[in-house]
Design a protein around this motif. Structure first.
Motif, mmCIF file in Angstrom:
data_model
loop_
_atom_site.group_PDB
_atom_site.id
_atom_site.type_symbol
_atom_site.label_atom_id
_atom_site.label_comp_id
_atom_site.label_asym_id
_atom_site.label_seq_id
_atom_site.Cartn_x
_atom_site.Cartn_y
_atom_site.Cartn_z
ATOM 1 N N PHE A 144 2.926 -2.400 -6.291
ATOM 2 C CA PHE A 144 2.300 -3.000 -5.111
ATOM 3 C C PHE A 144 1.488 -1.965 -4.342
ATOM 4 N N LEU A 145 2.064 -0.800 -4.132
ATOM 5 C CA LEU A 145 1.368 0.242 -3.379
ATOM 6 C C LEU A 145 0.132 0.737 -4.119
ATOM 7 N N TYR A 146 0.189 0.790 -5.425
ATOM 8 C CA TYR A 146 -0.939 1.267 -6.227
ATOM 9 C C TYR A 146 -2.180 0.406 -5.983
ATOM 10 N N ILE A 150 -4.166 1.943 -0.331
ATOM 11 C CA ILE A 150 -5.350 2.616 0.202
ATOM 12 C C ILE A 150 -6.071 1.761 1.241
ATOM 13 N N ASP A 151 -6.204 0.477 0.962
ATOM 14 C CA ASP A 151 -6.991 -0.397 1.838
ATOM 15 C C ASP A 151 -6.193 -1.003 2.989
ATOM 16 N N THR A 152 -4.894 -0.770 3.017
ATOM 17 C CA THR A 152 -4.056 -1.338 4.071
ATOM 18 C C THR A 152 -3.799 -0.271 5.130
ATOM 19 N N LYS A 153 -4.344 -0.477 6.310
ATOM 20 C CA LYS A 153 -4.256 0.546 7.359
ATOM 21 C C LYS A 153 -3.570 -0.002 8.605
ATOM 22 N N GLU A 199 -0.230 -12.408 2.847
ATOM 23 C CA GLU A 199 -0.899 -12.973 1.669
ATOM 24 C C GLU A 199 -0.879 -12.005 0.488
ATOM 25 N N THR A 200 -0.955 -10.695 0.767
ATOM 26 C CA THR A 200 -0.965 -9.721 -0.330
ATOM 27 C C THR A 200 0.337 -9.768 -1.127
#
Length: 222
Positions: A144-146, A150-153, A199-200
């Motif tokens: 999930f993190l991979y 990066i885009d989740t801030k 949603e992710t």
């Protein structure tokens, strides 16, 4: 950089990065009451943030913060305190609140490990029929993190397979792998808390039904 040496920390080795501080060290026992243990994690976190001030922070919290019956728990209060500290002191972070982790080894008190040991050793235990649990394959954290880190801030995400498992569903899956019947009594106790999933998370688990997910967990880790 990965801080920690436990189950979660080891699961992140394939996605380790100089640009991300994965803080996977801390109090693993949710029944812990010693203030020294909570202070140790908090101190290590602050020092790690200071030493990696340009890195994105990924912190692993718990879905138990949503459990109204545990709002006075020292463990939950500690996690919420750390979450607030991160929100007020980090420019780029992701807080991942995770469910009941299933993996090889780790804390013997986790749900899967506890049930496996009770059934294997023919030890009787009590099942609360109204209890439900949210499970999470340890391997899914890194996956999930991979794709999302990066885009989740500056967000706090709830992360687990989005299905509330009945305890007897879990016991049945473990029994089938061990080839032994569990010895338990039942009581009309227990409860569970509702969790809102981003949603992710729903997209990540899309196409996997609850029976399939549980069967895979039992086959991998029992």
């Amino acid at each position: 950089m990965i801080v920690g040496s436990g189950l979660v920390a080891n699961s992140l080795k394939n996605i380790d990065s100089e640009d991300i501080l994965f803080f996977a060290s801390g109090v693993s026992n949710s029944l812990e009451t010693r203030s020294s243990e909570f202070e140790r994690e908090f101190s290590l976190l602050k020092n790690s943030i200071k030493a990696n001030s340009t890195s994105k922070l990924v912190y692993f919290s718990t879905l138990s913060v949503n459990d109204q019956s545990k709002q006075d728990s020292q463990y939950v209060l500690h996690k919420l305190h750390i979450e607030d500290y991160i929100k007020n002191n980090c420019d780029n972070y992701l807080i991942l609140r995770i469910g009941n982790i299933v993996g090889n080894g780790g804390n013997p008190n986790t749900l899967f490990n506890f049930l496996k040991n009770q059934i294997t050793n023919n030890i009787q235990f009590k099942v609360h029929n109204k209890a439900r649990r949210l499970l999470l394959d340890i391997d899914d954290i890194a996956k999930f993190l991979y794709t999302n880190c990066i885009d989740t801030k500056n967000k706090t995400l709830n992360f687990a397979y989005p299905y509330y498992y009945d305890l007897k569903e879990i016991i049945d899956a473990i029994q089938q792998q061990i080839k032994k019947d569990a010895d338990y009594t039942e009581s009309e106790e227990g409860d569970f808390y509702k969790v809102e999933f981003d949603e992710t998370t729903n997209i990540f688990f899309e196409g996997i039904n609850s029976d399939q997910y549980l069967k895979t967990l039992a086959e991998k880790y029992i």
